[in-house]
Motif scaffolding. Structure first.
Motif, PDB file in Angstrom:
ATOM      1  N   ALA A 296       0.602  -1.195   0.077  1.00  0.00           N
ATOM      2  CA  ALA A 296       0.230  -0.024  -0.048  1.00  0.00           C
ATOM      3  C   ALA A 296       0.859   1.256  -0.097  1.00  0.00           C
TER       4      ALA A 296
ATOM      5  N   PHE B 276       2.387   1.914  -3.240  1.00  0.00           N
ATOM      6  CA  PHE B 276       1.424   2.331  -4.313  1.00  0.00           C
ATOM      7  C   PHE B 276       1.332   3.861  -3.941  1.00  0.00           C
ATOM      8  N   VAL B 277       1.145   4.212  -2.821  1.00  0.00           N
ATOM      9  CA  VAL B 277       0.923   5.515  -2.315  1.00  0.00           C
ATOM     10  C   VAL B 277       2.065   6.677  -3.055  1.00  0.00           C
TER      11      VAL B 277
ATOM     12  N   ILE C 260      -9.310   7.306 -13.095  1.00  0.00           N
ATOM     13  CA  ILE C 260     -10.086   6.133 -12.860  1.00  0.00           C
ATOM     14  C   ILE C 260      -9.889   5.848 -11.288  1.00  0.00           C
ATOM     15  N   GLU C 261      -8.716   5.929 -10.603  1.00  0.00           N
ATOM     16  CA  GLU C 261      -8.557   5.402  -9.465  1.00  0.00           C
ATOM     17  C   GLU C 261      -8.959   6.525  -8.475  1.00  0.00           C
ATOM     18  N   PHE C 262      -8.793   7.572  -8.774  1.00  0.00           N
ATOM     19  CA  PHE C 262      -9.029   8.862  -7.508  1.00  0.00           C
ATOM     20  C   PHE C 262      -9.953   9.753  -7.776  1.00  0.00           C
TER      21      PHE C 262
ATOM     22  N   ASP D  53     -12.813   8.694  -9.479  1.00  0.00           N
ATOM     23  CA  ASP D  53     -13.965   7.872  -9.576  1.00  0.00           C
ATOM     24  C   ASP D  53     -14.614   7.930 -11.095  1.00  0.00           C
TER      25      ASP D  53
ATOM     26  N   SER E 248      -5.100  -5.148   0.718  1.00  0.00           N
ATOM     27  CA  SER E 248      -3.914  -4.207   0.513  1.00  0.00           C
ATOM     28  C   SER E 248      -2.500  -4.954   0.223  1.00  0.00           C
ATOM     29  N   GLY E 249      -2.325  -6.185   0.115  1.00  0.00           N
ATOM     30  CA  GLY E 249      -1.230  -6.827  -0.106  1.00  0.00           C
ATOM     31  C   GLY E 249      -0.701  -6.577  -1.680  1.00  0.00           C
TER      32      GLY E 249
ATOM     33  N   VAL F 232      -4.001  -3.191  -5.637  1.00  0.00           N
ATOM     34  CA  VAL F 232      -2.981  -2.248  -6.304  1.00  0.00           C
ATOM     35  C   VAL F 232      -2.614  -3.067  -7.596  1.00  0.00           C
ATOM     36  N   ALA F 233      -2.856  -4.175  -7.674  1.00  0.00           N
ATOM     37  CA  ALA F 233      -2.159  -4.966  -8.691  1.00  0.00           C
ATOM     38  C   ALA F 233      -3.006  -4.881 -10.233  1.00  0.00           C
ATOM     39  N   CYS F 234      -4.066  -4.260  -9.777  1.00  0.00           N
ATOM     40  CA  CYS F 234      -5.045  -4.036 -10.790  1.00  0.00           C
ATOM     41  C   CYS F 234      -4.480  -2.980 -11.925  1.00  0.00           C
ATOM     42  N   HIS F 235      -4.433  -2.891 -13.166  1.00  0.00           N
ATOM     43  CA  HIS F 235      -4.025  -2.107 -14.256  1.00  0.00           C
ATOM     44  C   HIS F 235      -4.897  -1.170 -15.088  1.00  0.00           C
TER      45      HIS F 235
ATOM     46  N   TYR G 139     -14.535  -0.354 -11.279  1.00  0.00           N
ATOM     47  CA  TYR G 139     -14.499   0.902 -10.466  1.00  0.00           C
ATOM     48  C   TYR G 139     -14.462   0.461  -8.815  1.00  0.00           C
TER      49      TYR G 139
ATOM     50  N   ALA H 156     -11.142   0.495  -7.890  1.00  0.00           N
ATOM     51  CA  ALA H 156     -10.485   1.839  -7.857  1.00  0.00           C
ATOM     52  C   ALA H 156     -11.013   2.305  -6.368  1.00  0.00           C
TER      53      ALA H 156
ATOM     54  N   LYS I 112      -8.869   0.901  -3.991  1.00  0.00           N
ATOM     55  CA  LYS I 112      -7.734   1.601  -3.829  1.00  0.00           C
ATOM     56  C   LYS I 112      -7.669   2.940  -2.826  1.00  0.00           C
ATOM     57  N   ARG I 113      -8.579   3.713  -2.991  1.00  0.00           N
ATOM     58  CA  ARG I 113      -8.851   4.707  -2.288  1.00  0.00           C
ATOM     59  C   ARG I 113      -8.774   4.510  -0.906  1.00  0.00           C
TER      60      ARG I 113
ATOM     61  N   ILE J 187      -7.526   2.096   0.703  1.00  0.00           N
ATOM     62  CA  ILE J 187      -6.387   1.575   1.316  1.00  0.00           C
ATOM     63  C   ILE J 187      -5.316   2.447   1.347  1.00  0.00           C
ATOM     64  N   VAL J 188      -5.485   3.724   0.476  1.00  0.00           N
ATOM     65  CA  VAL J 188      -4.550   4.906   0.564  1.00  0.00           C
ATOM     66  C   VAL J 188      -4.700   5.326   1.858  1.00  0.00           C
TER      67      VAL J 188
ATOM     68  N   ALA K 245      -3.780   3.581   4.762  1.00  0.00           N
ATOM     69  CA  ALA K 245      -2.120   3.901   4.834  1.00  0.00           C
ATOM     70  C   ALA K 245      -1.721   5.042   5.402  1.00  0.00           C
TER      71      ALA K 245
END
Lengths: 109, 113, 235
Positions: free
Chosen positions: A3, A6-7, B81-83, B85, C191-192, C197-200, C217, C220, C223-224, C226-227, C230
């Protein structure tokens, strides 16, 4: 990629998006107006703002590129584990060293 | 690896993003070394840059500039897409257009310069 | 006549060609049924509801993972030819039937199941259907575990540990379930290095899901989440 990696990747990406855009526009300007290397160096010499900008740029690149490359190598080659991580840290160090050297070079030239 | 399911925008966007990223990672150390020759004075840099007047090198320069534009645009797509949405569909088309526009513009400008 | 190449065997095997009479309103499920009943009784495939509700008949038709029962031959066949293969990224049991165990193991690993907690609730939970969380959950809960997204995903092919779009989509629906009590554990589970995070964002999953679910989505959203987690952990 954990994580935190990633950040780091995404934050550096956002920084590079801004810095890269500025750099791209600058390069276009230089190419368009036919400035020589001497002219460009004349403008970068002793320019503290430029120094700060490109230092930040280099640091962001040194974070972003190795993390990205690591993902590609893990997915497309058999290389993984500690050995790959060490190699990527080395690549980061290389980018940082070469990059900062270049920034200093255009500052003092 | 390339099957029927791969002739679609998301995969192509991700592939272009990845390949342009690799190109940039390879190019950057060379770029830094070139700039650092300014330490030996503007003459040294100019001498180095005379090398870069070679057409093959000019082509590589163009490729790198396009790689930067591509990687940046498609990176923005990922961030959106990620942040933000962002619901993708049109964005790939959009970013493709922007890359093309940038590419055409750069081609023009670099040739003019 | 349709010329149908069907995979026979396990991970190693070969294609066998059958000639199947073309009919009006024929689906791929009709085709394999005809082959199995009238030409080769040893052909193995799965189906159940035959009306696009259960997801059992998922297979790769001319390179695309889809439901056999909902795939019209008139739409899928190219020059009167069909190629039928088992789903990609799954071990093959036999012919067109794949082993689903690992798929559901990853679902479990992503904590894709509801956790009610140890203390019973005092009262019914009030969940507004219009709330953003409930809408986010509703967007993903129609998943029937057919495996098409898992088959389509490149990262599943490239990273054996990647949890996959189905498992992560399910995790996201539960992250948005206000009654669930395992929020922290679930975020930790995804979160591993081979988690969300492995999705591209190739988005093959979103493009091909027959239930119109968009795992991209959902991932996504994870991802938000886990950010945020973190950053909270770091400060």
């Amino acid at each position: 990629m954990s994580a935190l990696l990633f950040v780091a990747q995404r934050v550096s990406a956002a920084l590079l998006a801004a810095a890269g855009a500025v750099h791209l526009v600058t390069i276009l300007y230089v190419a368009r107006s036919g400035l020589t290397a001497g002219d460009v160096l004349g403008r970068t010499h002793g320019n503290a703002w430029l120094f700060a900008f490109y230092t930040l740029f280099v640091i962001a690149v040194a974070i972003h590129a190795p993390i990205g490359l690591r993902t590609v190598l893990r997915e497309w080659t058999p290389w993984r584990g500690i050995a790959l991580d060490v190699a990527m840290v080395a690549f980061a160090a290389l980018l940082l060293a070469l990059g900062l050297r270049a920034v200093v070079a255009v500052f003092v030239a | 690896m390339i099957g029927a399911a791969h002739k679609q925008s998301g995969f192509l966007a991700a592939l272009a993003h990845r390949l342009s990223g690799i190109a940039l990672a390879v190019f950057l150390p060379i770029h830094f070394i070139a700039l650092a020759t300014a330490l030996d004075g503007a003459d040294a840099l100019d001498r180095f840059l005379i090398v870069t007047a070679d057409p093959l090198v000019k082509l590589s320069e163009l490729v790198i500039v396009l790689a930067l534009a591509t990687h940046m645009m498609l990176g923005l797509r990922v961030l959106a897409i990620e942040f933000l949405d962002f619901r993708e569909r049109t964005l790939t088309a959009l970013s493709t257009c922007i890359i093309l526009v940038l590419g055409v513009g750069l081609l023009f400008l670099l040739n003019a310069g | 006549m349709l010329l149908v190449r069907i995979w026979r065997g396990t991970t190693s095997g070969r294609f066998q060609v059958f000639a199947v009479p073309r009919r009006e309103n024929q689906t791929v499920l009709d085709v394999v049924t005809q082959v199995q009943r009238e030409q080769d009784a040893t052909l193995s495939y799965r189906f159940a509801c035959r009306v696009g509700m259960c997801g059992s008949c998922a297979m790769v038709v001319n390179g695309r993972p889809r439901w056999a029962c909902r795939t019209r031959v008139s739409e899928a066949a190219r020059d009167d030819r069909l190629q039928l293969e088992p789903l990609r990224n799954f071990p093959v049991v036999k012919d067109l039937a794949v082993e689903m165990t690992e798929f559901f193991d990853k679902w479990r690993a992503a904590k894709g199941f509801f956790e009610p907690g140890t203390a019973p609730a005092d009262d019914f939970a009030v969940v507004s259907p219009g709330s953003s969380e409930r809408q986010a959950a509703d967007a993903g809960i129609e998943c029937i575990g057919c495996g098409i997204c898992h088959s389509a995903c490149d990262v599943v092919a490239w990273d054996k540990d990647y949890l996959g779009p189905a498992a992560l989509n399910r995790a996201w629906t539960l992250v948005n379930d206000v009654r669930d009590q395992a929020g922290e554990e679930r975020l930790a589970a995804v979160s591993g290095a081979s988690g969300c995070v492995a999705c591209h964002t190739h988005m093959s999953c979103t493009k091909l899901c027959p239930q119109a679910i968009a795992p991209t989505y959902a991932i996504a959203g994870l991802k938000r989440a886990i950010v945020s987690r973190a950053l909270r952990g770091a400060t």
